[in-house]
Design an enzyme around this catalytic site. Structure first.
Site, mmCIF file in Angstrom:
data_model
loop_
_atom_site.group_PDB
_atom_site.id
_atom_site.type_symbol
_atom_site.label_atom_id
_atom_site.label_comp_id
_atom_site.label_asym_id
_atom_site.label_seq_id
_atom_site.Cartn_x
_atom_site.Cartn_y
_atom_site.Cartn_z
ATOM 1 N N GLY A 277 0.609 -5.569 1.128
ATOM 2 C CA GLY A 277 -0.392 -5.543 0.069
ATOM 3 C C GLY A 277 0.017 -6.360 -1.146
ATOM 4 N N LEU B 173 0.823 -1.218 0.000
ATOM 5 C CA LEU B 173 0.000 0.000 0.000
ATOM 6 C C LEU B 173 0.855 1.265 0.000
ATOM 7 C CD1 LEU B 173 -2.786 -0.991 2.560
ATOM 8 C CD2 LEU B 173 -2.613 -1.516 0.133
ATOM 9 N N ASN C 82 3.574 -8.208 6.781
ATOM 10 C CA ASN C 82 4.453 -7.708 7.836
ATOM 11 C C ASN C 82 3.924 -6.459 8.541
ATOM 12 O OD1 ASN C 82 4.885 -6.538 5.250
ATOM 13 N ND2 ASN C 82 6.627 -5.440 6.082
ATOM 14 N N GLU C 83 2.617 -6.266 8.488
ATOM 15 C CA GLU C 83 2.021 -5.029 9.002
ATOM 16 C C GLU C 83 2.409 -4.706 10.447
ATOM 17 O OE1 GLU C 83 0.621 -7.031 6.936
ATOM 18 O OE2 GLU C 83 -0.438 -5.913 5.388
#
Lengths: 303, 303, 303
Positions: C154, C109, C178-179
């Site tokens: 994303g 993103l 991996n947010e």
């Protein structure tokens, strides 16, 4: 290294800790699968020793209830209170659970809490088992099980409720939900916790056969995450904790909740029915007879 | 050894049994994937031979419907009645399902039951397929599939409905839900049964591609539990049964029900809709044409 | 071979394509994990190049938005429109998604779409992320991700939404959700998509720790299906597509829908709430500050 030394000292159990790192052989220690006839211990000495290292934000919880950390009502109550205290201390970010008893992590539920006891007592006991699981499985802390001994039944459940499981690579130790071997049944939330860890099929076969896994097999099916030599279980847990604590708490906690909330909600919304179910099962005369025979067998083994 | 001999004798099919343990080559035997154009067999000889060993509490069910144990309406009806009889006999604790036909466990649903048949007949047939699965998947007995030959589609479903699957390690045999390869679709409860066994992703890719697995691959993904040489399938099943029967029935049955009930309930509460869904799909002219072409192809292959 | 050449030519990006098959080193290319501060690009050149081969029925979609195919609002809108166009063309049966940017599939993103933007803009952006996933995950086409570079966050979601994942076997590339490493949280439908692919436990540990996997590890846990040398990613995707297209479309599509519909329905029936949830989270001052610091760090890295 400093941290490791710090944890050892904090535990304040140098005698017991030396047992973790050796293959002590007390001879009389009886690690029975699942149910334990706990010797009555009316002393007021704590069954759980908690050492919180404020510099690291990590608490070490040593289960020290001889001989095999069986999960009695008193033990469970003390356990849940200890976890809740740490939970409410916002400076405590991580929890390592381990045992100071030789050769055993926890031998599971205390049979004496359900043998020839009133329905009321059995219900109170089961509520304490639920509470232990709820506290651990929904903890905001990073929870690591440092499994330095056998971990059948309730001991396995306790391990499964943590975020990560490190087990001593000792082929004499076993871990698993072996309830059916004794003629009793793991309830749905034991099953759900295991399914979330090892999947549907492995759970089906493990629960139906009451399988106890050696460490190498437990690793293969995913029941534990890592095996290390027995004298490195605690240091590995400490190193692993550092890795987990590198993740921002807020994001990790929301993620953990997202993964576990459906399973937790299933019990919390059926808690009373689950207690009634347990009580009506365990107080059946046929089940009580089985427990009695099992107790006789344990006595003979000890004799 | 005694048990093995007992089972052989009980089966009473010495001629057929000798075929299990050899690589008989009848030449004309056609193991087609999924759908089989069963030769009409109006004889009243039973399609399934059941031998119940009262001393062990184990029944051996030999599927003996030439040439490939295709699942016709008659076959399925006989199968479900046989299972139900054993289920009601409380002395029968275990069931081993195997084939007396060379090279095939079961080749799946009988195409003739759905080609140019009335909607009523198709509906009756599908209800019998459901019944076979419901009986096996929810059985209180320990059920072991002794898969001594290929087991596509409906044959795979039958295997998956058992508690344990032992397959002959013969690379010419295959097992899988290969419906899409023929332009048809495995219904949701085939899918659920497979997901419970091998997980979501393996099921997705297997069903979308209609994969038939060789024994070694089936073992890798978990579609079967064990591979043994072809002449040891039945003896291994018997030995495995002994292990399962060591677990108290009551605890094992409650545990099995806990694992499978949600999946079973999904079909039982949608059974009529599932039948209607099948009938409206299979009676489409485009699907009937496909079946017709497939039948032509089978005839040519045999010719 | 002819097909491979055809695809290369069709892509019409000989310069860029040559980069796929080499280890180009542009120096300035910054593959940051998850969020990307996309250089504003107001040119009207398309961010996605679609080549549809009518003879094979397969479309190749090359993401060509420098430097790292970050998922901006414009990019996502263009992507969803392109997929929808192909979806409506009944002669198009298969879609291969790949990147024309060196070393990266998609970096995830675009951070600039959520940094110091109005709630309205953030909401519009998130709706476009949802749309991209919905279009891909529910596509009737066979969708294959030809992952020829890193694919964090994303980018990983986009890969997971396809039917099959082929990744370049280059240990410098990584893939994963991996947010949490950045203090944000993968929403429930990211989580569901990953669970459908690698199961509950692997998802839990991967999401809580924000793990980025090397290709070999991604293959082990099932995050990708196949590894090939970097210069064979596209040809392997093409060959694999041929295998998938051998299955009758109708049966495959119904099967795919059966597998994915529950997951899709969960988002479509909660879409507005999911947007509100994202907007209220991302517009928090604490989160905005984190994004700001992250942007500063990216600038310094580039400088």
């Amino acid at each position: 290294m400093a941290l490791r030394a710090g944890l050892r000292n904090k535990c304040g159990l140098s005698g017991l800790l030396s047992q973790w790192f050796s293959c002590s052989n007390h001879g009389r220690v009886c690690v029975s699968p699942f149910l334990v006839a706990q010797q009555r211990n009316n002393s007021t000495s704590p069954k759980i020793k908690v050492d919180f290292n404020q510099s690291t934000g990590v608490a070490l919880m040593c289960m020290q209830s001889p001989p095999v950390n069986s999960l009695s009502l008193d033990f469970l109550t003390e356990f849940s209170i200890a976890v809740e205290k740490l939970e409410m201390d916002k400076t405590c970010r991580g929890l390592i659970v381990t045992s100071s008893q030789p050769k055993v992590f926890s031998a599971g539920l205390d049979i004496m809490e359900m043998y020839r006891k009133s329905p009321e007592h059995c219900g109170e006991f089961w509520k304490a088992v639920q509470e232990m699981w709820l506290k651990l499985y929904s903890s905001n802390m990073v929870t690591i099980a440092a499994i330095n001994g056998s971990s059948p039944a309730g001991g396995c459940l306790m391990s499964l409720a943590c975020d990560y499981r490190i087990m001593a690579d000792n082929p004499r130790y076993t871990i698993g939900l072996n309830e059916t071997q004794l003629g009793i049944v793991a309830p749905f939330w034991f099953k759900d916790t295991m399914m979330n860890t090892v999947g549907h099929r492995t759970t089906e076969i493990a629960l139906e056969l009451g399988l106890l896994y050696k460490p190498s097999d437990a690793l293969t099916v995913g029941l534990v995450d890592q095996l290390v030599p027995e004298d490195q279980v605690l240091t590995t847990a400490t190193q692993t904790m550092t890795k987990w604590l590198a993740i921002p708490d807020h994001a990790r906690q929301i993620t953990k909740s997202m993964m576990r909330k459906p399973t937790i909600d299933k019990l919390t919304s059926n808690r009373e029915a689950d207690i009634q179910n347990f009580v009506s099962f365990i107080t059946k005369e046929s089940i009580q007879k089985s427990l009695g025979m099992y107790l006789e067998m344990l006595k003979k083994r000890k004799g």
